[in-house]
Design a protein around this motif. Structure first.
Motif, PDB file in Angstrom:
ATOM      1  N   GLU A 197     -18.627  -1.548  -1.062  1.00 52.08           N
ATOM      2  CA  GLU A 197     -19.248  -1.359  -2.410  1.00 52.08           C
ATOM      3  C   GLU A 197     -18.982  -0.023  -3.036  1.00 52.08           C
ATOM      4  OE1 GLU A 197     -23.620  -1.097  -1.893  1.00 52.08           O
ATOM      5  OE2 GLU A 197     -23.198  -1.092   0.353  1.00 52.08           O
ATOM      6  N   PHE A 198     -18.535   0.826  -2.159  1.00 55.70           N
ATOM      7  CA  PHE A 198     -18.088   2.235  -2.690  1.00 55.70           C
ATOM      8  C   PHE A 198     -16.521   2.467  -3.210  1.00 55.70           C
ATOM      9  CE2 PHE A 198     -21.463   2.776   0.472  1.00 55.70           C
ATOM     10  CZ  PHE A 198     -22.533   3.297  -0.593  1.00 55.70           C
ATOM     11  N   HIS A 199     -15.901   1.361  -3.023  1.00 57.15           N
ATOM     12  CA  HIS A 199     -14.500   0.890  -3.378  1.00 57.15           C
ATOM     13  C   HIS A 199     -13.636   1.670  -2.504  1.00 57.15           C
ATOM     14  CE1 HIS A 199     -15.873  -0.468  -7.294  1.00 57.15           C
ATOM     15  NE2 HIS A 199     -16.572   0.592  -7.376  1.00 57.15           N
ATOM     16  N   HIS A 200     -14.042   1.991  -1.421  1.00 52.82           N
ATOM     17  CA  HIS A 200     -13.217   2.477  -0.210  1.00 52.82           C
ATOM     18  C   HIS A 200     -12.350   0.969   0.443  1.00 52.82           C
ATOM     19  CE1 HIS A 200     -16.496   5.610   0.598  1.00 52.82           C
ATOM     20  NE2 HIS A 200     -15.675   5.854  -0.486  1.00 52.82           N
ATOM     21  N   ILE A 201     -11.226   1.365   0.665  1.00 52.54           N
ATOM     22  CA  ILE A 201     -10.250   0.315   1.213  1.00 52.54           C
ATOM     23  C   ILE A 201     -10.625   0.128   2.815  1.00 52.54           C
ATOM     24  CG2 ILE A 201      -7.797  -0.434   1.745  1.00 52.54           C
ATOM     25  CD1 ILE A 201      -6.919   1.001  -0.662  1.00 52.54           C
ATOM     26  N   ILE A 202     -10.938  -1.115   2.934  1.00 54.87           N
ATOM     27  CA  ILE A 202     -11.432  -1.365   4.297  1.00 54.87           C
ATOM     28  C   ILE A 202     -10.089  -1.961   5.074  1.00 54.87           C
ATOM     29  CG2 ILE A 202     -12.971  -3.036   5.787  1.00 54.87           C
ATOM     30  CD1 ILE A 202     -14.352  -0.869   4.293  1.00 54.87           C
ATOM     31  N   SER A 203      -9.453  -2.637   4.368  1.00 53.95           N
ATOM     32  CA  SER A 203      -8.244  -3.429   5.117  1.00 53.95           C
ATOM     33  C   SER A 203      -7.156  -3.940   3.996  1.00 53.95           C
ATOM     34  CB  SER A 203      -8.571  -4.613   6.002  1.00 53.95           C
ATOM     35  OG  SER A 203      -9.088  -5.686   5.283  1.00 53.95           O
ATOM     36  N   THR A 204      -6.017  -3.900   4.228  1.00 59.76           N
ATOM     37  CA  THR A 204      -4.911  -4.457   3.569  1.00 59.76           C
ATOM     38  C   THR A 204      -3.926  -5.415   4.321  1.00 59.76           C
ATOM     39  OG1 THR A 204      -4.648  -2.624   2.501  1.00 59.76           O
ATOM     40  CG2 THR A 204      -2.648  -4.026   2.202  1.00 59.76           C
ATOM     41  N   THR A 205      -3.914  -6.666   3.917  1.00 57.08           N
ATOM     42  CA  THR A 205      -3.192  -7.596   4.946  1.00 57.08           C
ATOM     43  C   THR A 205      -2.019  -8.196   4.016  1.00 57.08           C
ATOM     44  OG1 THR A 205      -5.298  -8.426   5.666  1.00 57.08           O
ATOM     45  CG2 THR A 205      -3.736  -9.889   5.816  1.00 57.08           C
ATOM     46  N   PRO A 229      -8.630  -8.662   8.843  1.00 61.45           N
ATOM     47  CA  PRO A 229      -8.762  -7.889  10.295  1.00 61.45           C
ATOM     48  C   PRO A 229     -10.302  -7.586  10.623  1.00 61.45           C
ATOM     49  CG  PRO A 229      -7.181  -6.613   8.710  1.00 61.45           C
ATOM     50  CD  PRO A 229      -7.891  -7.851   7.901  1.00 61.45           C
ATOM     51  N   LYS A 230     -10.155  -7.314  11.816  1.00 64.64           N
ATOM     52  CA  LYS A 230     -11.877  -7.094  12.372  1.00 64.64           C
ATOM     53  C   LYS A 230     -12.445  -6.083  11.764  1.00 64.64           C
ATOM     54  CE  LYS A 230     -12.079 -10.797  15.465  1.00 64.64           C
ATOM     55  NZ  LYS A 230     -13.114 -11.936  15.144  1.00 64.64           N
ATOM     56  N   HIS A 231     -13.583  -6.121  11.438  1.00 62.30           N
ATOM     57  CA  HIS A 231     -14.445  -4.922  11.039  1.00 62.30           C
ATOM     58  C   HIS A 231     -15.828  -5.169  11.206  1.00 62.30           C
ATOM     59  CE1 HIS A 231     -15.202  -1.718   8.315  1.00 62.30           C
ATOM     60  NE2 HIS A 231     -15.974  -2.310   7.564  1.00 62.30           N
ATOM     61  N   ASN A 232     -16.703  -4.015  11.278  1.00 63.20           N
ATOM     62  CA  ASN A 232     -18.079  -4.501  11.379  1.00 63.20           C
ATOM     63  C   ASN A 232     -18.661  -4.112   9.971  1.00 63.20           C
ATOM     64  OD1 ASN A 232     -18.101  -4.010  14.286  1.00 63.20           O
ATOM     65  ND2 ASN A 232     -17.947  -1.680  14.104  1.00 63.20           N
ATOM     66  N   TYR A 233     -18.486  -5.562   9.366  1.00 63.21           N
ATOM     67  CA  TYR A 233     -19.037  -5.892   8.036  1.00 63.21           C
ATOM     68  C   TYR A 233     -20.477  -5.656   8.040  1.00 63.21           C
ATOM     69  CZ  TYR A 233     -14.335  -7.553   6.918  1.00 63.21           C
ATOM     70  OH  TYR A 233     -12.887  -7.676   6.901  1.00 63.21           O
ATOM     71  N   LEU A 234     -20.786  -4.955   6.932  1.00 68.81           N
ATOM     72  CA  LEU A 234     -22.230  -4.931   6.671  1.00 68.81           C
ATOM     73  C   LEU A 234     -22.469  -4.546   5.176  1.00 68.81           C
ATOM     74  CD1 LEU A 234     -25.142  -4.666   7.271  1.00 68.81           C
ATOM     75  CD2 LEU A 234     -25.078  -2.312   8.048  1.00 68.81           C
TER      76      LEU A 234
END
Length: 297
Positions: A197-205, A229-234
Protein backbone atom coordinates in the motif's frame (compact mmCIF):
# COMPACT_ATOMS: atom_id res chain seq x y z
CA UNK A 1 7.96 -37.53 -24.48
CA UNK A 2 7.18 -41.22 -24.11
CA UNK A 3 4.12 -42.84 -25.59
CA UNK A 4 1.74 -44.61 -23.30
CA UNK A 5 1.25 -48.30 -23.74
CA UNK A 6 3.89 -49.97 -21.61
CA UNK A 7 6.33 -52.09 -23.60
CA UNK A 8 4.96 -50.82 -26.90
CA UNK A 9 6.14 -47.23 -26.43
CA UNK A 10 8.24 -44.79 -28.45
CA UNK A 11 10.15 -41.70 -27.48
CA UNK A 12 10.38 -38.76 -29.84
CA UNK A 13 12.36 -35.58 -30.37
CA UNK A 14 11.64 -32.72 -30.75
CA UNK A 15 8.37 -32.46 -28.84
CA UNK A 16 7.46 -29.09 -30.38
CA UNK A 17 8.56 -27.71 -33.75
CA UNK A 18 7.96 -24.08 -34.67
CA UNK A 19 8.85 -23.13 -38.25
CA UNK A 20 8.10 -20.47 -40.85
CA UNK A 21 7.50 -21.57 -44.44
CA UNK A 22 6.85 -19.10 -47.24
CA UNK A 23 4.14 -19.66 -49.80
CA UNK A 24 5.36 -21.83 -52.67
CA UNK A 25 8.19 -23.29 -50.58
CA UNK A 26 8.96 -26.45 -48.60
CA UNK A 27 10.87 -27.26 -45.46
CA UNK A 28 11.92 -30.65 -44.11
CA UNK A 29 12.00 -31.32 -40.39
CA UNK A 30 13.91 -34.38 -39.11
CA UNK A 31 12.10 -36.18 -36.31
CA UNK A 32 13.92 -38.75 -34.19
CA UNK A 33 11.81 -41.70 -33.08
CA UNK A 34 13.41 -44.10 -30.61
CA UNK A 35 12.41 -47.63 -29.61
CA UNK A 36 13.42 -48.20 -25.96
CA UNK A 37 11.76 -51.62 -25.82
CA UNK A 38 13.22 -55.08 -26.30
CA UNK A 39 11.22 -55.86 -29.43
CA UNK A 40 11.15 -54.57 -32.98
CA UNK A 41 8.41 -52.00 -33.55
CA UNK A 42 6.81 -50.48 -36.61
CA UNK A 43 6.33 -46.71 -36.43
CA UNK A 44 3.08 -45.99 -38.24
CA UNK A 45 2.68 -42.23 -38.97
CA UNK A 46 -0.56 -40.32 -38.39
CA UNK A 47 -1.13 -36.64 -39.10
CA UNK A 48 -3.76 -34.61 -37.26
CA UNK A 49 -4.73 -30.97 -36.98
CA UNK A 50 -5.23 -29.57 -33.50
CA UNK A 51 -7.00 -26.63 -31.92
CA UNK A 52 -6.92 -25.07 -28.46
CA UNK A 53 -8.85 -26.95 -25.79
CA UNK A 54 -11.93 -25.33 -24.28
CA UNK A 55 -10.55 -25.40 -20.73
CA UNK A 56 -8.15 -22.51 -21.45
CA UNK A 57 -5.11 -24.53 -20.32
CA UNK A 58 -3.43 -24.43 -23.73
CA UNK A 59 -3.54 -28.22 -24.03
CA UNK A 60 -3.74 -29.16 -27.74
CA UNK A 61 -7.02 -30.76 -28.76
CA UNK A 62 -6.35 -33.19 -31.61
CA UNK A 63 -9.01 -33.49 -34.31
CA UNK A 64 -9.32 -37.28 -34.54
CA UNK A 65 -12.74 -37.80 -36.10
CA UNK A 66 -13.10 -37.89 -39.86
CA UNK A 67 -16.50 -36.19 -39.73
CA UNK A 68 -15.20 -33.08 -37.91
CA UNK A 69 -14.54 -30.05 -40.12
CA UNK A 70 -10.87 -29.14 -40.34
CA UNK A 71 -9.63 -25.55 -39.96
CA UNK A 72 -9.34 -23.35 -43.05
CA UNK A 73 -5.59 -23.43 -42.42
CA UNK A 74 -5.44 -27.20 -42.69
CA UNK A 75 -2.13 -28.60 -41.41
CA UNK A 76 -2.72 -32.03 -42.94
CA UNK A 77 -2.78 -30.48 -46.41
CA UNK A 78 0.80 -29.27 -45.95
CA UNK A 79 2.37 -32.58 -44.91
CA UNK A 80 3.94 -34.82 -47.50
CA UNK A 81 4.10 -38.60 -47.43
CA UNK A 82 5.72 -40.00 -44.28
CA UNK A 83 7.00 -43.55 -44.60
CA UNK A 84 6.20 -46.34 -42.17
CA UNK A 85 9.47 -47.20 -40.44
CA UNK A 86 10.67 -50.34 -38.68
CA UNK A 87 12.83 -49.65 -35.63
CA UNK A 88 14.94 -52.34 -33.97
CA UNK A 89 15.09 -52.73 -30.18
CA UNK A 90 17.06 -49.94 -28.50
CA UNK A 91 17.54 -48.14 -31.80
CA UNK A 92 16.40 -44.81 -33.23
CA UNK A 93 15.30 -43.68 -36.67
CA UNK A 94 15.31 -40.24 -38.21
CA UNK A 95 12.05 -39.70 -40.08
CA UNK A 96 11.80 -36.66 -42.32
CA UNK A 97 8.58 -34.63 -42.26
CA UNK A 98 8.27 -32.32 -45.26
CA UNK A 99 6.01 -29.28 -45.01
CA UNK A 100 5.00 -27.82 -48.39
CA UNK A 101 2.97 -24.60 -48.59
CA UNK A 102 1.10 -24.00 -51.87
CA UNK A 103 1.52 -20.61 -53.49
CA UNK A 104 -2.20 -19.90 -53.03
CA UNK A 105 -2.34 -20.94 -49.33
CA UNK A 106 -3.89 -18.75 -46.65
CA UNK A 107 -1.49 -16.74 -44.53
CA UNK A 108 -1.43 -17.35 -40.78
CA UNK A 109 -0.87 -20.28 -38.49
CA UNK A 110 -1.21 -23.99 -39.24
CA UNK A 111 -1.28 -26.34 -36.25
CA UNK A 112 -0.98 -30.09 -36.18
CA UNK A 113 0.73 -33.16 -34.81
CA UNK A 114 2.73 -35.87 -36.50
CA UNK A 115 2.20 -38.99 -34.39
CA UNK A 116 3.70 -42.45 -34.53
CA UNK A 117 1.69 -45.49 -33.49
CA UNK A 118 3.37 -48.82 -32.64
CA UNK A 119 2.38 -51.09 -35.53
CA UNK A 120 2.03 -54.21 -33.42
CA UNK A 121 -0.78 -52.83 -31.20
CA UNK A 122 -3.21 -51.36 -33.73
CA UNK A 123 -4.50 -51.93 -37.23
CA UNK A 124 -5.88 -48.44 -37.71
CA UNK A 125 -4.24 -45.07 -37.97
CA UNK A 126 -7.10 -43.06 -36.50
CA UNK A 127 -6.92 -44.01 -32.83
CA UNK A 128 -6.64 -42.20 -29.52
CA UNK A 129 -3.50 -40.40 -28.46
CA UNK A 130 -2.85 -42.80 -25.55
CA UNK A 131 -1.23 -45.32 -27.91
CA UNK A 132 0.93 -42.81 -29.73
CA UNK A 133 3.66 -40.25 -29.35
CA UNK A 134 4.15 -37.23 -31.57
CA UNK A 135 5.63 -33.87 -32.39
CA UNK A 136 3.48 -30.76 -32.34
CA UNK A 137 3.95 -28.43 -35.31
CA UNK A 138 3.32 -24.69 -35.23
CA UNK A 139 3.73 -23.48 -38.80
CA UNK A 140 3.69 -19.80 -39.74
CA UNK A 141 2.90 -18.89 -43.34
CA UNK A 142 3.91 -15.23 -43.85
CA UNK A 143 1.59 -12.74 -45.47
CA UNK A 144 -1.34 -10.85 -44.00
CA UNK A 145 -0.69 -11.73 -40.36
CA UNK A 146 -2.76 -10.25 -37.54
CA UNK A 147 -1.17 -10.23 -34.08
CA UNK A 148 -3.83 -9.12 -31.61
CA UNK A 149 -4.02 -10.12 -27.95
CA UNK A 150 -6.11 -8.60 -25.18
CA UNK A 151 -6.09 -9.17 -21.44
CA UNK A 152 -9.55 -10.29 -20.35
CA UNK A 153 -8.69 -10.85 -16.69
CA UNK A 154 -5.96 -10.01 -14.20
CA UNK A 155 -6.50 -10.87 -10.57
CA UNK A 156 -4.96 -12.48 -7.54
CA UNK A 157 -5.73 -16.16 -7.11
CA UNK A 158 -5.00 -19.12 -4.88
CA UNK A 159 -2.66 -21.94 -5.92
CA UNK A 160 -5.51 -23.65 -7.82
CA UNK A 161 -6.22 -20.58 -9.91
CA UNK A 162 -9.40 -19.50 -8.15
CA UNK A 163 -9.60 -15.72 -8.42
CA UNK A 164 -10.27 -13.57 -5.36
CA UNK A 165 -9.58 -10.11 -3.97
CA UNK A 166 -9.45 -11.25 -0.32
CA UNK A 167 -7.18 -13.91 1.20
CA UNK A 168 -6.67 -15.26 4.68
CA UNK A 169 -3.94 -17.85 4.07
CA UNK A 170 -2.08 -19.88 1.46
CA UNK A 171 -0.06 -19.30 -1.68
CA UNK A 172 -0.87 -16.17 -3.69
CA UNK A 173 -0.76 -16.41 -7.47
CA UNK A 174 -1.49 -14.05 -10.35
CA UNK A 175 -4.26 -15.13 -12.71
CA UNK A 176 -4.10 -13.85 -16.29
CA UNK A 177 -6.51 -14.70 -19.10
CA UNK A 178 -5.32 -13.63 -22.53
CA UNK A 179 -7.48 -13.64 -25.66
CA UNK A 180 -5.80 -14.08 -29.05
CA UNK A 181 -8.12 -12.65 -31.72
CA UNK A 182 -5.49 -12.72 -34.45
CA UNK A 183 -4.64 -15.38 -37.03
CA UNK A 184 -1.24 -16.45 -35.71
CA UNK A 185 0.00 -17.94 -32.44
CA UNK A 186 1.80 -15.66 -30.00
CA UNK A 187 3.99 -16.12 -26.93
CA UNK A 188 3.50 -13.15 -24.59
CA UNK A 189 6.24 -12.32 -22.11
CA UNK A 190 6.93 -9.73 -19.46
CA UNK A 191 6.84 -9.11 -15.72
CA UNK A 192 4.39 -9.27 -12.84
CA UNK A 193 5.13 -6.74 -10.07
CA UNK A 194 3.53 -6.76 -6.62
CA UNK A 195 3.54 -3.58 -4.50
CA UNK A 196 2.28 -2.89 -1.01
CA UNK A 197 0.00 0.00 0.00
CA UNK A 198 3.05 2.28 0.28
CA UNK A 199 4.03 1.47 -3.34
CA UNK A 200 7.08 -0.50 -2.25
CA UNK A 201 7.96 -3.32 -4.64
CA UNK A 202 7.42 -6.64 -2.88
CA UNK A 203 8.32 -8.94 -5.77
CA UNK A 204 9.00 -9.04 -9.52
CA UNK A 205 8.20 -12.26 -11.38
CA UNK A 206 9.07 -13.07 -14.99
CA UNK A 207 6.12 -14.17 -17.08
CA UNK A 208 6.31 -16.98 -19.68
CA UNK A 209 10.11 -17.08 -19.86
CA UNK A 210 10.38 -20.86 -20.29
CA UNK A 211 11.96 -22.67 -23.25
CA UNK A 212 9.90 -23.25 -25.29
CA UNK A 213 7.44 -20.59 -24.13
CA UNK A 214 3.71 -21.13 -23.79
CA UNK A 215 1.76 -20.11 -26.90
CA UNK A 216 -1.76 -18.81 -27.34
CA UNK A 217 -3.41 -20.17 -30.48
CA UNK A 218 -5.52 -17.91 -32.71
CA UNK A 219 -9.16 -17.35 -31.73
CA UNK A 220 -8.67 -18.76 -28.25
CA UNK A 221 -8.29 -17.70 -24.64
CA UNK A 222 -5.49 -19.08 -22.51
CA UNK A 223 -5.32 -18.93 -18.73
CA UNK A 224 -2.02 -18.52 -16.90
CA UNK A 225 -1.65 -19.06 -13.15
CA UNK A 226 1.70 -17.68 -12.00
CA UNK A 227 2.82 -18.43 -8.44
CA UNK A 228 4.14 -15.30 -6.74
CA UNK A 229 7.19 -15.46 -4.45
CA UNK A 230 6.55 -16.37 -0.84
CA UNK A 231 5.98 -13.32 1.36
CA UNK A 232 4.48 -12.51 4.76
CA UNK A 233 1.55 -10.73 3.18
CA UNK A 234 -0.51 -8.46 5.39
CA UNK A 235 -2.72 -5.65 4.17
CA UNK A 236 -3.49 -4.16 0.75
CA UNK A 237 -1.47 -4.98 -2.39
CA UNK A 238 -1.51 -4.24 -6.11
CA UNK A 239 -0.49 -6.51 -8.99
CA UNK A 240 0.79 -4.82 -12.13
CA UNK A 241 1.61 -6.72 -15.30
CA UNK A 242 3.51 -5.39 -18.29
CA UNK A 243 3.46 -7.81 -21.24
CA UNK A 244 4.85 -7.73 -24.73
CA UNK A 245 3.93 -9.95 -27.65
CA UNK A 246 4.15 -10.32 -31.41
CA UNK A 247 7.01 -9.67 -33.81
CA UNK A 248 9.73 -7.85 -31.91
CA UNK A 249 7.56 -7.76 -28.79
CA UNK A 250 6.41 -4.26 -29.74
CA UNK A 251 2.77 -4.81 -28.77
CA UNK A 252 2.27 -3.93 -25.11
CA UNK A 253 -0.34 -4.77 -22.47
CA UNK A 254 -0.31 -3.04 -19.08
CA UNK A 255 -2.90 -3.72 -16.37
CA UNK A 256 -3.33 -3.51 -12.59
CA UNK A 257 -5.37 -5.41 -10.04
CA UNK A 258 -5.46 -5.45 -6.23
CA UNK A 259 -6.13 -7.71 -3.26
CA UNK A 260 -6.31 -7.77 0.53
CA UNK A 261 -4.50 -10.30 2.69
CA UNK A 262 -5.77 -10.54 6.26
CA UNK A 263 -4.48 -13.66 8.07
CA UNK A 264 -6.89 -15.69 10.16
CA UNK A 265 -4.94 -14.96 13.36
CA UNK A 266 -5.30 -11.23 12.76
CA UNK A 267 -9.03 -11.61 12.15
CA UNK A 268 -9.33 -13.50 15.46
CA UNK A 269 -7.33 -10.78 17.24
CA UNK A 270 -9.53 -8.15 15.61
CA UNK A 271 -12.70 -9.98 16.63
CA UNK A 272 -11.46 -10.28 20.22
CA UNK A 273 -10.59 -6.57 20.20
CA UNK A 274 -14.08 -5.69 18.93
CA UNK A 275 -15.67 -7.85 21.63
CA UNK A 276 -13.47 -6.23 24.29
CA UNK A 277 -14.32 -2.74 23.03
CA UNK A 278 -18.05 -3.53 22.97
CA UNK A 279 -17.83 -4.98 26.47
CA UNK A 280 -15.89 -1.92 27.65
CA UNK A 281 -18.45 0.45 26.15
CA UNK A 282 -21.26 -1.53 27.75
CA UNK A 283 -19.47 -1.43 31.11
CA UNK A 284 -18.90 2.34 30.84
CA UNK A 285 -22.55 2.99 29.91
CA UNK A 286 -23.73 0.69 32.66
CA UNK A 287 -21.45 2.43 35.17
CA UNK A 288 -22.68 5.90 34.16
CA UNK A 289 -26.30 4.84 34.48
CA UNK A 290 -25.61 3.23 37.84
CA UNK A 291 -24.01 6.47 39.13
CA UNK A 292 -26.90 8.59 37.87
CA UNK A 293 -29.36 6.23 39.54
CA UNK A 294 -27.38 6.40 42.79
CA UNK A 295 -27.18 10.21 42.73
CA UNK A 296 -30.98 10.52 42.32
CA UNK A 297 -31.46 8.63 45.53
Amino acid sequence: TTAAGGANGFTISPVVTEITVNKGESQTVPVTVSNPTSQTLIADPVVNDFTASNDETGTPLLILKNNVALPANNFQSLVGNIPTTTIAPGQSATINVTITVPSNAFSGGYYGAVRFIPGDVTNTKNVGVTASVGTLFLVTVPGNLTEKVSLTQLSAADSSGNASSFFTNGQISALLRLNNTGNIHVAPFGTIVVKDEFHHIISTTQFNNTTPPSYILPQSIRKFVVALPKHNYLGYYTITTALGYGTGGNNLIVATSSFWYIPVWLQIVGLIAVVVIIALIYWIIHSIRARRFSSKK
